[in-house]
Design an enzyme around this catalytic site. Structure first.
Site, PDB file in Angstrom:
ATOM      1  CG  HIS A   1      -1.674  -1.255   1.418  1.00  0.00           C
ATOM      2  ND1 HIS A   1      -2.886  -1.555   0.840  1.00  0.00           N
ATOM      3  CD2 HIS A   1      -1.322  -2.357   2.152  1.00  0.00           C
ATOM      4  CE1 HIS A   1      -3.268  -2.775   1.221  1.00  0.00           C
ATOM      5  NE2 HIS A   1      -2.331  -3.283   1.999  1.00  0.00           N
TER       6      HIS A   1
ATOM      7  CB  SER B   1      13.018  22.126 -14.844  1.00  0.00           C
ATOM      8  OG  SER B   1      12.178  23.252 -14.971  1.00  0.00           O
TER       9      SER B   1
ATOM     10  CE  LYS C   1      11.489  19.019 -10.756  1.00  0.00           C
ATOM     11  NZ  LYS C   1      10.319  19.477 -11.512  1.00  0.00           N
TER      12      LYS C   1
ATOM     13  CD  GLU D   1       8.973  11.958 -15.272  1.00  0.00           C
ATOM     14  OE1 GLU D   1       7.976  12.650 -15.049  1.00  0.00           O
ATOM     15  OE2 GLU D   1      10.102  12.435 -15.461  1.00  0.00           O
TER      16      GLU D   1
END
Ligand code: ARG
Length: 454
Positions: free
Chosen positions: A153, A274, A280, A287
């Site tokens: 979970h 970024s 970043k 991804e």
């Protein structure tokens, strides 16, 4: 290419709709290999003489070389790869070329080409898949003692070895490789000789063709053989599920690379910055892996949907099998090596993983097991440790900071040796069953994989 019964030209719009050369050109090597084998069968059947067969073979090989060098011009007017190659051959060698299509239809021809394509690509994909497994095993061996919480979970559950977590993916990938190999075994059956749907009155030795093209067997029903694309669906399922596994690995890495987890650092080579936020470092490879899994699943849906309403036998809808197939094959071949590279280059921040694994609540189950080993029924032990946890949370003191008296106020069974539990190492050592993350068990699994993948 042929006028025959037609009195007017095909509409331009229909030509654009119907052409497949823009994507099926990549079957050319398989198409030519199949045509050469077919020409040899026609020679044996007495349809071609030796000279005709030789000029077909030489002509086809020359066309193949030309395509390979990028010098061959495919024409949309010739619709597909089969007609482009046949037309070029006939224009070069004349009459013999026009005999090649005897006892053959594009229906069995394309079925053959797609099977050859799948057979070749599954071999390449399997090798790339094994390399990814190897990369995972090697990282596991680089961090043999690293512990981190295992989650259910997405809540901390119990401590595990980092290598055990990676080996979970090695197992998944092994089943994927097995599915792909199984698919290859089933598709390696030779359809040529099925003709348009009912074979031919000109009988060729199909088994000889199969042997020459390294098939294990010949198809046993001509109607099935020209309309079957089960093997495409199977392969797209295999690649789809492989993609799902890669996507789950990607998701773990994305989480682990966050400031919140901080378990791993991905290399600069596999992350991007970024345009706006200078601090970043984004895990784009992971991804994109997760994102591209969408197309792998979509491609499987495409082929299943294409097939579901088709009456026997060949229908033009089947031409739509190729783009999803090519796309899934290309996508997987793009993903596997880059994920392997990213995994191999990542670094584990052991300070973060061991701090997280030191969370005393990870050992709550072990405390319950302690009580069980001293005669307390598990359900009761669970209840005791649940209350102990609530107490510990309220007090703001972890299990190791509670006194023996405090332990005993929840169960008299607790004895001074309970302190031995508050050691992650001991907790792992105790997990001795096959498949559990004891350090010796995990080391043995790493060694087993290492030699299996060598
Ligand atoms: N380009 C076609 C395909 O991929 C080849 C078979 C065409 N057969 C036909 N009867 N029109 O399916």
């Amino acid at each position: 290419m042929w006028k025959g019964r037609f009195e007017c030209e095909t509409s331009d719009l229909v030509r654009r709709l119907g052409e497949s050369i823009s994507f099926d050109w990549r079957l050319y090597a398989h198409d030519i290999r199949g045509s050469i084998a077919h020409s040899r069968a026609l020679l044996r059947a007495g349809v071609l003489n030796a000279e005709e067969q030789a000029s077909i073979e030489t002509g086809l090989l020359a066309i193949r070389d030309e395509i390979e060098r990028g010098e061959f011009e495919f024409s949309m007017d010739l619709e597909d790869v089969h007609m482009n190659i046949e037309a070029a051959l006939t224009s070069r060698i004349g009459a013999a070329g026009a005999k090649l299509h005897t006892a053959r239809s594009r229906n069995d021809q394309v079925a053959l080409d797609v099977r050859l394509f799948c057979r070749e690509e599954t071999g390449i994909i399997e090798a790339a898949l094994r390399s990814l497994q190897r990369a995972l095993v090697e990282v596991g061996m680089r961090y043999p003692d690293t512990v981190l919480p295992g989650y259910t979970h997405l809540q901390r559950g119990q401590p595990v070895l980092f290598a055990h977590h990676l080996l979970a993916y090695v197992e998944m990938l092994d089943r994927d490789a097995g599915r792909i190999a199984d698919c290859r075994r089933r598709l390696n059956v030779m359809p040529l000789g099925s003709g348009a749907l009912a074979g031919s009155t000109i009988v060729v030795d199909r088994e000889a063709v199969a042997r020459e093209l390294e098939f294990d067997a010949v198809t046993r029903n001509s109607m099935d053989a020209v309309s079957d694309r089960d093997f495409v669906a199977e392969l797209l399922f295999g690649l789809g599920l492989l993609g799902v596994h890669l996507s789950r690995l990607a998701e773990d890495l994305i989480l682990w690379a966050t400031a919140e987890f901080g378990f791993v650092t991905l290399s600069d080579a596999h992350t991007t910055g970024s345009s706006l936020m200078p601090q970043k470092k984004n895990p784009d490879v992971a991804e994109l892996t997760r994102g591209k899994t969408g197309r792998l699943i979509g491609n499987l849906m495409s082929i299943l949907t294409i097939l579901k309403g088709l009456p026997l036998t060949y229908n033009r809808d089947l031409q739509e099998d190729k783009e999803p197939l090519f796309d899934s094959v290309d996508t997987i071949k793009l993903l596997l090596p880059v994920i392997a590279e990213m995994v191999a280059a990542m670094e584990v921040n052991e300070a973060r993983t061991s701090a997280a694994a030191a969370d005393p609540f990870l050992l709550a189950t072990d405390i319950a097991d302690y009580l069980v080993l001293r005669g307390v029924p598990f359900r009761q032990a669970h209840e005791v440790v649940g209350k102990l946890t609530a107490f510990s949370l309220k007090e703001g003191r972890g299990f190791p900071d509670l006194s023996l008296e405090e332990f005993q106020s929840f169960s008299e069974v607790f004895a001074p040796d309970v302190v031995a539990l508050f050691n992650v190492r001991n907790a792992l050592e105790a997990r001795q069953a096959i498949g559990a993350p004891s350090p010796n068990g995990v080391a043995a699994e790493l060694a087993r994989w290492c030699s299996a993948l060598a």
